[in-house]
Design a protein around this motif. Structure first.
Motif, short mmCIF file in Angstrom:
data_model
loop_
_atom_site.label_atom_id
_atom_site.label_comp_id
_atom_site.label_asym_id
_atom_site.label_seq_id
_atom_site.Cartn_x
_atom_site.Cartn_y
_atom_site.Cartn_z
N THR A 6 1.05 -1.10 0.08
CA THR A 6 0.15 0.01 -0.20
C THR A 6 0.92 0.82 -0.45
O THR A 6 1.93 1.42 1.04
CB THR A 6 -0.80 -0.04 1.54
N LYS A 7 0.96 1.95 -1.38
CA LYS A 7 1.63 3.38 -1.44
C LYS A 7 1.39 4.44 -0.01
O LYS A 7 -0.05 4.57 0.01
CB LYS A 7 1.42 4.21 -2.55
N TYR A 9 0.72 8.06 1.11
CA TYR A 9 0.51 9.42 0.79
C TYR A 9 0.73 11.00 1.10
O TYR A 9 0.33 10.55 1.72
CB TYR A 9 -0.55 10.06 -0.79
N LYS A 14 -2.08 14.65 -1.05
CA LYS A 14 -3.68 13.96 -1.30
C LYS A 14 -4.18 15.67 -2.04
O LYS A 14 -5.40 15.56 -2.28
CB LYS A 14 -4.72 13.57 0.05
N THR A 17 -4.06 17.10 -5.20
CA THR A 17 -4.83 15.60 -5.56
C THR A 17 -6.44 16.22 -6.14
O THR A 17 -6.58 16.61 -7.31
CB THR A 17 -4.43 14.52 -5.63
N ALA A 32 -7.08 10.38 -11.41
CA ALA A 32 -5.94 9.28 -10.80
C ALA A 32 -5.15 9.01 -12.14
O ALA A 32 -4.35 8.58 -11.72
CB ALA A 32 -7.59 8.28 -10.52
N VAL A 37 -2.26 6.97 -9.95
CA VAL A 37 -3.39 6.40 -8.10
C VAL A 37 -4.37 5.86 -8.22
O VAL A 37 -5.25 6.27 -9.49
CB VAL A 37 -3.58 8.14 -8.01
N SER A 38 -4.86 5.59 -7.50
CA SER A 38 -5.69 4.40 -7.60
C SER A 38 -6.96 5.85 -7.76
O SER A 38 -7.83 5.77 -6.52
CB SER A 38 -5.72 3.03 -6.40
N SER A 41 -9.33 5.41 -3.87
CA SER A 41 -8.38 6.21 -3.08
C SER A 41 -8.37 7.48 -3.14
O SER A 41 -8.94 8.66 -2.14
CB SER A 41 -6.90 6.14 -3.64
N LEU A 42 -8.73 8.55 -4.38
CA LEU A 42 -8.89 9.78 -4.98
C LEU A 42 -9.85 9.94 -4.35
O LEU A 42 -10.18 10.99 -3.88
CB LEU A 42 -8.38 9.81 -6.33
N TRP A 45 -10.45 10.10 -1.19
CA TRP A 45 -9.83 11.34 -0.62
C TRP A 45 -10.56 12.53 -1.21
O TRP A 45 -10.80 14.13 -0.15
CB TRP A 45 -8.57 11.83 -1.27
#
Length: 99
Positions: A6-7, A9, A14, A17, A32, A37-38, A41-42, A45
């Motif tokens: 798991t990256k 950030y 965040k 983005t 994304a 980026v997944s 995830s985005l 966020w």
């Protein structure tokens, strides 16, 4: 079998983005993809940023509220342990005084 990675950030990344999605009018998925980026995830966020601005849906907690909830849950657990220790001590001393 591959390892799960798991990256992480930074908060700044965040925030930037999410700002990119807001300022360009492009979709979360498009931004994304462009940034590698997944999209999930985005999307998370973005949802959290909206909640922090008071624009979240019903039941969505702002980051400050989420932190307060975690703190209160920890405090509640500590108090429950203390109460249990005190209860056991009271039972012990009640038995001792009956002798």
């Amino acid at each position: 079998m591959g390892s799960i990675y798991t990256k992480r950030y930074t908060a700044e990344f965040k925030r930037d983005t999410v700002t990119l999605v807001d300022s360009t009018g492009r979709t979360v998925t498009a931004v994304a993809r462009e940034l590698g980026v997944s999209p999930e995830s985005l999307r998370g966020w973005y949802r959290q940023a909206r909640a922090d601005r008071g624009e979240g849906g019903s039941g969505e907690l702002a980051t400050a509220e989420r932190e307060e909830l975690k703190r209160l849950r920890r405090q509640n657990a500590e108090q429950a342990k203390t109460i249990e220790v005190l209860r056991k001590a009271a039972v012990f001393f009640a038995k001792e005084s009956d002798r």
